[in-house]
Design a protein around this motif. Structure first.
Motif, PDB file in Angstrom:
ATOM      1  N   PRO A 274     -26.008  -4.765  -0.996  1.00  0.00           N
ATOM      2  CA  PRO A 274     -24.561  -4.618  -0.874  1.00  0.00           C
ATOM      3  C   PRO A 274     -24.204  -3.763   0.343  1.00  0.00           C
ATOM      4  CG  PRO A 274     -25.388  -3.353  -2.746  1.00  0.00           C
ATOM      5  CD  PRO A 274     -26.525  -4.150  -2.203  1.00  0.00           C
ATOM      6  N   THR A 275     -23.155  -4.160   1.005  1.00  0.00           N
ATOM      7  CA  THR A 275     -22.697  -3.378   2.142  1.00  0.00           C
ATOM      8  C   THR A 275     -21.786  -2.281   1.629  1.00  0.00           C
ATOM      9  OG1 THR A 275     -20.823  -4.833   2.446  1.00  0.00           O
ATOM     10  CG2 THR A 275     -22.781  -5.346   3.720  1.00  0.00           C
ATOM     11  N   GLU A 276     -21.872  -1.154   2.251  1.00  0.00           N
ATOM     12  CA  GLU A 276     -21.017  -0.040   1.857  1.00  0.00           C
ATOM     13  C   GLU A 276     -19.743  -0.119   2.690  1.00  0.00           C
ATOM     14  OE1 GLU A 276     -23.437   3.453   2.057  1.00  0.00           O
ATOM     15  OE2 GLU A 276     -24.495   2.906   0.239  1.00  0.00           O
ATOM     16  N   ASN A 277     -18.990  -1.156   2.399  1.00  0.00           N
ATOM     17  CA  ASN A 277     -17.779  -1.451   3.135  1.00  0.00           C
ATOM     18  C   ASN A 277     -16.688  -1.730   2.112  1.00  0.00           C
ATOM     19  OD1 ASN A 277     -15.740  -3.188   4.257  1.00  0.00           O
ATOM     20  ND2 ASN A 277     -17.064  -3.483   6.022  1.00  0.00           N
ATOM     21  N   PHE A 278     -15.601  -0.994   2.220  1.00  0.00           N
ATOM     22  CA  PHE A 278     -14.510  -1.129   1.267  1.00  0.00           C
ATOM     23  C   PHE A 278     -13.285  -1.774   1.911  1.00  0.00           C
ATOM     24  CE2 PHE A 278     -17.158   2.478   0.128  1.00  0.00           C
ATOM     25  CZ  PHE A 278     -17.509   2.161  -1.169  1.00  0.00           C
ATOM     26  N   ASP A 279     -13.502  -2.589   2.941  1.00  0.00           N
ATOM     27  CA  ASP A 279     -12.390  -3.223   3.645  1.00  0.00           C
ATOM     28  C   ASP A 279     -11.563  -4.130   2.739  1.00  0.00           C
ATOM     29  OD1 ASP A 279     -13.225  -1.864   5.873  1.00  0.00           O
ATOM     30  OD2 ASP A 279     -13.821  -3.647   7.008  1.00  0.00           O
ATOM     31  N   TRP A 280     -12.137  -4.593   1.645  1.00  0.00           N
ATOM     32  CA  TRP A 280     -11.385  -5.437   0.705  1.00  0.00           C
ATOM     33  C   TRP A 280     -10.246  -4.670   0.043  1.00  0.00           C
ATOM     34  CZ3 TRP A 280     -11.654  -3.656  -4.301  1.00  0.00           C
ATOM     35  CH2 TRP A 280     -12.729  -2.827  -4.622  1.00  0.00           C
ATOM     36  N   LEU A 281     -10.283  -3.332   0.088  1.00  0.00           N
ATOM     37  CA  LEU A 281      -9.203  -2.500  -0.452  1.00  0.00           C
ATOM     38  C   LEU A 281      -7.991  -2.427   0.476  1.00  0.00           C
ATOM     39  CD1 LEU A 281     -10.926   0.796  -1.692  1.00  0.00           C
ATOM     40  CD2 LEU A 281      -9.615  -0.779  -3.091  1.00  0.00           C
ATOM     41  N   LEU A 282      -8.221  -2.682   1.748  1.00  0.00           N
ATOM     42  CA  LEU A 282      -7.196  -2.424   2.764  1.00  0.00           C
ATOM     43  C   LEU A 282      -5.927  -3.230   2.517  1.00  0.00           C
ATOM     44  CD1 LEU A 282      -9.424  -2.350   5.973  1.00  0.00           C
ATOM     45  CD2 LEU A 282      -8.646  -0.433   4.560  1.00  0.00           C
ATOM     46  N   GLY A 283      -4.806  -2.569   2.776  1.00  0.00           N
ATOM     47  CA  GLY A 283      -3.516  -3.238   2.663  1.00  0.00           C
ATOM     48  C   GLY A 283      -2.623  -2.588   1.632  1.00  0.00           C
ATOM     49  N   ASN A 284      -1.541  -3.292   1.344  1.00  0.00           N
ATOM     50  CA  ASN A 284      -0.525  -2.823   0.401  1.00  0.00           C
ATOM     51  C   ASN A 284      -0.602  -3.667  -0.865  1.00  0.00           C
ATOM     52  OD1 ASN A 284       0.493  -0.977   2.349  1.00  0.00           O
ATOM     53  ND2 ASN A 284       1.574  -2.669   3.322  1.00  0.00           N
ATOM     54  N   TRP A 285      -0.650  -2.992  -2.007  1.00  0.00           N
ATOM     55  CA  TRP A 285      -0.841  -3.643  -3.293  1.00  0.00           C
ATOM     56  C   TRP A 285       0.280  -3.242  -4.251  1.00  0.00           C
ATOM     57  CZ3 TRP A 285      -5.016  -6.896  -3.743  1.00  0.00           C
ATOM     58  CH2 TRP A 285      -6.025  -6.774  -2.782  1.00  0.00           C
ATOM     59  N   LYS A 286       0.680  -4.185  -5.106  1.00  0.00           N
ATOM     60  CA  LYS A 286       1.684  -3.923  -6.137  1.00  0.00           C
ATOM     61  C   LYS A 286       1.082  -4.269  -7.495  1.00  0.00           C
ATOM     62  CE  LYS A 286       6.368  -4.938  -7.670  1.00  0.00           C
ATOM     63  NZ  LYS A 286       7.597  -5.687  -7.429  1.00  0.00           N
ATOM     64  N   ARG A 287       1.274  -3.369  -8.434  1.00  0.00           N
ATOM     65  CA  ARG A 287       0.754  -3.582  -9.783  1.00  0.00           C
ATOM     66  C   ARG A 287       1.561  -4.683 -10.474  1.00  0.00           C
ATOM     67  NH1 ARG A 287       0.115   0.932 -14.627  1.00  0.00           N
ATOM     68  NH2 ARG A 287      -0.989  -0.460 -16.062  1.00  0.00           N
ATOM     69  N   THR A 288       0.859  -5.641 -11.064  1.00  0.00           N
ATOM     70  CA  THR A 288       1.518  -6.767 -11.727  1.00  0.00           C
ATOM     71  C   THR A 288       1.628  -6.578 -13.236  1.00  0.00           C
ATOM     72  OG1 THR A 288      -0.588  -7.959 -11.896  1.00  0.00           O
ATOM     73  CG2 THR A 288       0.803  -8.423  -9.963  1.00  0.00           C
ATOM     74  N   ASN A 289       0.923  -5.617 -13.800  1.00  0.00           N
ATOM     75  CA  ASN A 289       0.969  -5.401 -15.248  1.00  0.00           C
ATOM     76  C   ASN A 289       1.611  -4.041 -15.591  1.00  0.00           C
ATOM     77  OD1 ASN A 289      -1.250  -3.873 -14.332  1.00  0.00           O
ATOM     78  ND2 ASN A 289      -2.378  -4.149 -16.246  1.00  0.00           N
ATOM     79  N   GLU A 290       2.634  -3.683 -14.834  1.00  0.00           N
ATOM     80  CA  GLU A 290       3.353  -2.419 -15.045  1.00  0.00           C
ATOM     81  C   GLU A 290       4.413  -2.580 -16.128  1.00  0.00           C
ATOM     82  OE1 GLU A 290       3.761   0.740 -15.448  1.00  0.00           O
ATOM     83  OE2 GLU A 290       3.227   1.160 -13.369  1.00  0.00           O
ATOM     84  N   GLU A 291       4.785  -1.457 -16.752  1.00  0.00           N
ATOM     85  CA  GLU A 291       5.854  -1.465 -17.745  1.00  0.00           C
ATOM     86  C   GLU A 291       7.156  -1.924 -17.099  1.00  0.00           C
ATOM     87  OE1 GLU A 291       6.417   2.357 -19.617  1.00  0.00           O
ATOM     88  OE2 GLU A 291       4.262   2.717 -19.667  1.00  0.00           O
ATOM     89  N   LYS A 292       7.990  -2.569 -17.891  1.00  0.00           N
ATOM     90  CA  LYS A 292       9.281  -3.042 -17.390  1.00  0.00           C
ATOM     91  C   LYS A 292      10.110  -1.848 -16.896  1.00  0.00           C
ATOM     92  CE  LYS A 292      13.081  -6.044 -18.485  1.00  0.00           C
ATOM     93  NZ  LYS A 292      13.525  -7.143 -19.315  1.00  0.00           N
ATOM     94  N   GLY A 293      10.734  -2.033 -15.735  1.00  0.00           N
ATOM     95  CA  GLY A 293      11.566  -0.983 -15.154  1.00  0.00           C
ATOM     96  C   GLY A 293      10.817  -0.065 -14.205  1.00  0.00           C
ATOM     97  N   LYS A 294       9.492  -0.206 -14.128  1.00  0.00           N
ATOM     98  CA  LYS A 294       8.684   0.615 -13.230  1.00  0.00           C
ATOM     99  C   LYS A 294       7.986  -0.274 -12.210  1.00  0.00           C
ATOM    100  CE  LYS A 294       7.541   4.209 -16.606  1.00  0.00           C
ATOM    101  NZ  LYS A 294       6.425   4.886 -17.290  1.00  0.00           N
ATOM    102  N   GLU A 295       7.675   0.318 -11.074  1.00  0.00           N
ATOM    103  CA  GLU A 295       6.894  -0.368 -10.040  1.00  0.00           C
ATOM    104  C   GLU A 295       5.827   0.591  -9.544  1.00  0.00           C
ATOM    105  OE1 GLU A 295       9.572  -3.392  -7.574  1.00  0.00           O
ATOM    106  OE2 GLU A 295      10.267  -1.310  -7.391  1.00  0.00           O
ATOM    107  N   THR A 296       4.581   0.100  -9.503  1.00  0.00           N
ATOM    108  CA  THR A 296       3.457   0.912  -9.027  1.00  0.00           C
ATOM    109  C   THR A 296       2.829   0.225  -7.827  1.00  0.00           C
ATOM    110  OG1 THR A 296       3.037   1.858 -11.199  1.00  0.00           O
ATOM    111  CG2 THR A 296       1.213   1.897  -9.642  1.00  0.00           C
ATOM    112  N   PHE A 297       2.515   1.028  -6.825  1.00  0.00           N
ATOM    113  CA  PHE A 297       1.963   0.533  -5.563  1.00  0.00           C
ATOM    114  C   PHE A 297       0.734   1.348  -5.178  1.00  0.00           C
ATOM    115  CE2 PHE A 297       6.513  -0.159  -5.582  1.00  0.00           C
ATOM    116  CZ  PHE A 297       6.641  -1.481  -5.191  1.00  0.00           C
TER     117      PHE A 297
END
Length: 160
Positions: A33-56
C-alpha cells in the motif's frame, strides 16, 4: 575445458536466478500500500446528517508528509462544532492529530492500519473517541468514530 563450461553454466544460472529474484522483489514492492492520502483531498458533505444540520470536511495536502483537514457542522448558518485535523508523517510513522476549539493542543491518534484507500487510528487513553477510521467507498468517503459505548458513522460525498 569441461570445467570452464561448468563454471560458465553455474555463473549464468546464478545470474539468471538473481535477476528473477530481483524482478520478484520489485513486483512485491509495487503491491504494497502506498502511504498516500490524496483520495481525501477536496470538499466533502455528509449525506447522513440529522435533518436541519449540515456537516462538511475539507482536506488539503500541505506536502508529502502532511495533510490538513477541517470539519464543521452548521445549523441555520451557525457553527455548532468544528475541528482541525492533520495527518502527519514523522520518523516514518503516520498519525492523525485532532483539535477542537475547546482543546489547547492537538490530540494524537496513532495510525494502526493503512492501505491504498483507508486508514485506522487509535488512542486508547480516551473515553471517546478511541478509534477513528476513514475509507474510500467508490466516489464517496466513509468514516467511523467510536469509543466504548458510542459509534458514529459518517457518509460523505464530494462537493465542488
Amino acid at each position: 575445458m569441461k570445467s570452464i563450461v561448468k563454471i560458465s553454466f553455474v555463473l549464468l544460472t546464478t545470474l539468471a536466478l538473481t535477476m528473477c529474484n530481483t524482478k520478484q522483489n520489485d513486483q512485491k514492492s509495487t503491491t504494497q500500500p502506498t502511504e498516500n492520502f490524496d483520495w481525501l483531498l477536496g470538499n466533502w458533505k455528509r449525506t447522513n446528517e440529522e435533518k436541519g444540520k449540515e456537516t462538511f470536511e475539507n482536506w488539503k495536502k500541505a506536502n508529502d508528509n502532511e495533510y490538513k483537514g477541517i470539519g464543521f457542522t452548521l445549523q441555520n448558518r451557525d457553527t455548532l462544532s468544528q475541528e482541525q485535523m492533520k495527518l502527519i508523517q514523522t520518523n516514518g510513522k503516520w498519525n492523525l492529530l485532532v483539535k477542537t476549539p475547546d482543546e489547547k493542543d492537538f490530540i494524537k491518534f496513532e495510525m494502526t492500519e493503512i492501505a491504498d484507500d483507508k486508514f485506522e487510528c487509535k488512542n486508547d487513553t480516551l473515553d471517546f473517541p478511541k478509534l477513528i477510521k476513514y475509507w474510500k467507498n467508490g466516489d464517496k468517503m466513509n468514516a467511523i468514530v467510536s469509543g466504548d459505548s458510542l459509534k458514529l458513522s459518517f457518509e460523505f460525498e464530494r462537493i465542488k
